[in-house]
Design a protein around this motif. Structure first.
Motif, PDB file in Angstrom:
ATOM      1  N   SER A  19       9.193   0.850   4.606  1.00 29.74           N
ATOM      2  CA  SER A  19       9.923   2.080   4.868  1.00 29.74           C
ATOM      3  C   SER A  19      10.502   2.660   3.561  1.00 29.74           C
ATOM      4  O   SER A  19      10.434   3.867   3.312  1.00 29.74           O
ATOM      5  CB  SER A  19      11.028   1.769   5.877  1.00 29.74           C
ATOM      6  N   LEU A  20      11.008   1.764   2.723  1.00 32.74           N
ATOM      7  CA  LEU A  20      11.588   2.231   1.448  1.00 32.74           C
ATOM      8  C   LEU A  20      10.511   2.754   0.497  1.00 32.74           C
ATOM      9  O   LEU A  20      10.724   3.705  -0.255  1.00 32.74           O
ATOM     10  CB  LEU A  20      12.380   1.101   0.782  1.00 32.74           C
ATOM     11  N   LYS A  21       9.323   2.132   0.592  1.00 30.78           N
ATOM     12  CA  LYS A  21       8.211   2.607  -0.248  1.00 30.78           C
ATOM     13  C   LYS A  21       7.840   4.039   0.142  1.00 30.78           C
ATOM     14  O   LYS A  21       7.611   4.898  -0.701  1.00 30.78           O
ATOM     15  CB  LYS A  21       6.997   1.689  -0.048  1.00 30.78           C
ATOM     16  N   LEU A  22       7.776   4.271   1.460  1.00 33.24           N
ATOM     17  CA  LEU A  22       7.445   5.619   1.940  1.00 33.24           C
ATOM     18  C   LEU A  22       8.505   6.620   1.497  1.00 33.24           C
ATOM     19  O   LEU A  22       8.199   7.732   1.089  1.00 33.24           O
ATOM     20  CB  LEU A  22       7.392   5.648   3.466  1.00 33.24           C
ATOM     21  N   ARG A  23       9.767   6.184   1.585  1.00 35.90           N
ATOM     22  CA  ARG A  23      10.871   7.055   1.178  1.00 35.90           C
ATOM     23  C   ARG A  23      10.731   7.427  -0.304  1.00 35.90           C
ATOM     24  O   ARG A  23      10.900   8.582  -0.691  1.00 35.90           O
ATOM     25  CB  ARG A  23      12.180   6.308   1.392  1.00 35.90           C
TER      26      ARG A  23
END
Ligand code: PTJ
Length: 255
Positions: A19-23
């Motif tokens: 999720s943080l990578k996508l963010r």
């Protein structure tokens, strides 16, 4: 600019790594001029709904993806509408999907600026898109709309019978349906006006949907048209949305 949001700074063992990578990818896309500032807000809203889905493709979403694949294969003039969030998250995958279907790609932005159109066009071209519509100086308009989203390329959305419009806004979804088009959307919010209006709503994260949809298109290419028609006829969007919502609520109350 601080680099706390850079992909490399996220430890792979972080529980919210994906999720943080996508963010981080979205922030980079914003800094590169691809994404509207509201695109970041829309992404955050999507994250919250994705959390309730358990961040996985549900059986309801799989059913909707199968129906969307069948619609796309039965279409005479299928078109995929690309906005900033789509170009930021899955440029390569969307271009590949268009190739497998034989669909046209059209840039259509809610927050349209010439610079954003150029940036998105370049990203799509860089990953191999042959033709990208949506840059015309004198486009057609979809009746019933006043925002820049009323723009429709003559050879694209304007004459399309089936349009895949991920993360669509409610007004345009309604106008496209009123103009006789079959609207396939991807929206993590099962309560949005777009979700309720579309012909097929896939309640799932775009990053999971598009590769899955490509596989479904390839699988269903081998079946005959009558079977595709059966898939389309048996799909009930409202029922699918209600089942998804029930599942989300059960996740929330822990049952
Ligand atoms: O690039 P532009 O100018 O065309 O603008 C695009 C946005 C998305 C900013 C614009 O269309 C907009 O304001 O959309 P909304 O009305 O905020 O709706 C976005 C919907 O997409 C919300 O219901 C979110 O929950 C959902 N969403 C966000 N991220 C994802 C998503 N659905 C699927 N996958 C996602 N990754």
């Amino acid at each position: 600019m601080m680099s706390y949001d850079k992909k490399d700074n996220i430890p792979p063992n972080h529980p919210r790594y994906e999720s943080l990578k996508l963010r981080a990818r979205m922030v980079e896309a914003y800094n590169a001029g691809l994404l509207a500032d509201s695109g970041l807000i829309a992404h955050g809203r999507g994250e919250a709904f994705d959390y309730l889905l358990g961040e996985k493709t549900t059986s309801m979403a799989k059913k909707a993806i199968e129906a969307a694949a069948a619609y796309l294969l039965l279409a005479q003039n299928p078109v995929i509408s690309v906005n900033g969030n789509t170009a930021a998250l899955i440029p390569q995958e969307i271009v590949e999907l268009a190739g497998v279907i034989g669909a046209k790609l059209e840039i259509n932005l809610f927050y349209r600026t010439p610079d954003r159109v150029k940036a998105i066009y370049k990203v799509l071209k860089d990953v191999g898109a042959e033709e990208v519509l949506g840059l015309e100086e004198n486009p057609e308009n979809i009746p019933g709309l006043r925002s820049p989203r009323s723009r429709a390329s003559k050879e694209g959305v304007y004459k399309a019978d089936v349009v895949l419009v991920p993360l669509e806004d409610g007004d345009r979804a309604e106008a496209l349906v009123s103009n006789g088009k079959k609207v396939l959307t991807v929206d993590l919010n099962p309560l949005s006006r777009t979700s309720k209006t579309a012909t097929v709503t896939i309640v799932d994260n775009l990053v999971r949907v598009i590769p899955y949809l490509e596989k479904e298109v390839i699988r269903l290419k081998k079946v005959d048209k009558s079977q595709l028609q059966e898939i389309v006829d048996s799909f009930q969007n409202q029922e699918n949305l209600q089942d998804t919502l029930k599942m989300m609520i059960q996740t929330y109350i822990g049952q």
